[in-house]
Design an enzyme around this catalytic site. Structure first.
Site, PDB file in Angstrom:
ATOM      1  CD  GLU A  30      -2.598   1.490   2.500  1.00  0.00           C
ATOM      2  OE1 GLU A  30      -3.731   1.990   2.412  1.00  0.00           O
ATOM      3  OE2 GLU A  30      -2.085   1.155   3.592  1.00  0.00           O
ATOM      4  CD1 TRP A  31       3.136   5.767  -1.565  1.00  0.00           C
ATOM      5  CD2 TRP A  31       2.438   6.012  -3.678  1.00  0.00           C
ATOM      6  NE1 TRP A  31       3.539   7.008  -1.985  1.00  0.00           N
ATOM      7  CE2 TRP A  31       3.126   7.184  -3.275  1.00  0.00           C
ATOM      8  CE3 TRP A  31       1.910   5.924  -4.956  1.00  0.00           C
ATOM      9  CZ2 TRP A  31       3.283   8.265  -4.137  1.00  0.00           C
ATOM     10  CZ3 TRP A  31       2.068   6.998  -5.818  1.00  0.00           C
ATOM     11  CH2 TRP A  31       2.764   8.157  -5.412  1.00  0.00           C
ATOM     12  NE  ARG A  32      -2.008   6.438   4.462  1.00  0.00           N
ATOM     13  CZ  ARG A  32      -2.184   6.490   5.786  1.00  0.00           C
ATOM     14  NH1 ARG A  32      -2.341   5.382   6.485  1.00  0.00           N
ATOM     15  NH2 ARG A  32      -2.221   7.651   6.423  1.00  0.00           N
ATOM     16  NE  ARG A  62      -7.000   5.844   5.090  1.00  0.00           N
ATOM     17  CZ  ARG A  62      -7.506   5.337   3.972  1.00  0.00           C
ATOM     18  NH1 ARG A  62      -8.279   6.064   3.170  1.00  0.00           N
ATOM     19  NH2 ARG A  62      -7.243   4.094   3.628  1.00  0.00           N
ATOM     20  CG  HIS A 118     -10.261   4.521   7.107  1.00  0.00           C
ATOM     21  ND1 HIS A 118     -10.565   4.679   5.776  1.00  0.00           N
ATOM     22  CD2 HIS A 118      -9.430   3.453   7.187  1.00  0.00           C
ATOM     23  CE1 HIS A 118      -9.935   3.745   5.076  1.00  0.00           C
ATOM     24  NE2 HIS A 118      -9.246   2.986   5.914  1.00  0.00           N
ATOM     25  CE  LYS A 143      -8.104  -0.478   4.649  1.00  0.00           C
ATOM     26  NZ  LYS A 143      -8.087   0.762   5.439  1.00  0.00           N
ATOM     27  NE  ARG A 186      -5.041  -3.668  13.320  1.00  0.00           N
ATOM     28  CZ  ARG A 186      -5.054  -2.796  12.315  1.00  0.00           C
ATOM     29  NH1 ARG A 186      -4.765  -3.214  11.094  1.00  0.00           N
ATOM     30  NH2 ARG A 186      -5.342  -1.530  12.513  1.00  0.00           N
ATOM     31  CD  GLN A 209      -0.693  -0.973  10.102  1.00  0.00           C
ATOM     32  OE1 GLN A 209       0.535  -0.831  10.096  1.00  0.00           O
ATOM     33  NE2 GLN A 209      -1.466  -0.440   9.175  1.00  0.00           N
TER      34      GLN A 209
END
Length: 225
Positions: A30-32, A62, A118, A143, A186, A209
């Protein structure tokens, strides 16, 4: 379940310094992009896509509305996504459905959308309605990441996800309760019907995480006969 690992470079030099061998156990990168200034995203993009050529890639901005680092208008948000989509066609593009509703119409033809929600403050009471609306739009991925304040809210998210997956077996769901309380969500992805889990190498992109190394061990243990 697939393990997603975020990369959060703040400059092109940080992209060039990424050791891709450390990501060998990740299924999706994932490229944030929100760790860059908005005007730098397109300048840095070629280096990111070259660095991770041949890997599944999720492009995410984000925004500050949903816990990220950039404030963008609907027009700015949509423009960056459309540029990245047109130039690089990533495997997945995250779209914050509730924060940028006016821009959604421009994305409706994209077959790689991750429609996301989110909430870093709470687990909303209308969580089932949120899951239902996102599911009704039939994106590539639904998501949802929320913040629990007690154990029951974690169990609620897990139970809702399982129910929606049973009713919509062709839809890919990715859900999680964030923070320490929600770590079990998770790990128990396959049990509840969530297809991805997010892990980190150095810095977490969201509370709760688990490290890539530990998540890999959990996946191996849970897949044993």
């Amino acid at each position: 379940m697939k393990i997603v690992v975020p990369v959060m470079p703040r400059s092109i030099e940080e992209v060039q310094a990424i050791d891709i061998d450390r990501f060998q156990d990740a299924d999706i990168i994932e490229w944030r992009a929100d760790y860059l200034e908005k005007d730098d995203i397109l300048r840095v993009a070629p280096a990111i896509f070259e660095k991770f050529a041949g890997r599944e890639l999720l492009f995410t901005i984000r925004t500050s509305q949903e816990g990220g680092n950039l404030y963008l208008t609907d027009a700015e948000y949509a423009a960056i996504i459309k540029e990245i989509q047109g130039l690089y066609q990533p495997d997945y593009v995250d779209f914050e459905y509730y924060s940028h509703p006016l821009a959604f119409e421009e994305m409706m033809d994209y077959s790689n959308l991750v429609l996301s929600y989110h909430n870093f403050q709470e687990t909303p009471e209308n969580l089932m309605e949120i899951l239902s609306e996102l599911t009704s739009l039939s994106p590539k991925v639904v998501k949802v990441a929320v913040t629990p304040h007690n154990e029951q809210e974690v169990l609620d998210l897990m139970n809702y996800t399982r129910g929606f997956k049973i009713l919509n077996p062709e839809q890919t769901f990715v859900t999680m309760s964030m923070g320490k309380l929600g770590k079990i969500s998770r790990i128990a992805c396959e049990l509840i019907g969530s297809s991805w889990t997010f892990a980190n190498l150095d810095d977490a992109s969201a509370p709760g995480q688990i490290s890539l190394a530990n998540m890999k061990r959990f996946r191996e243990v849970l897949s044993e006969d």
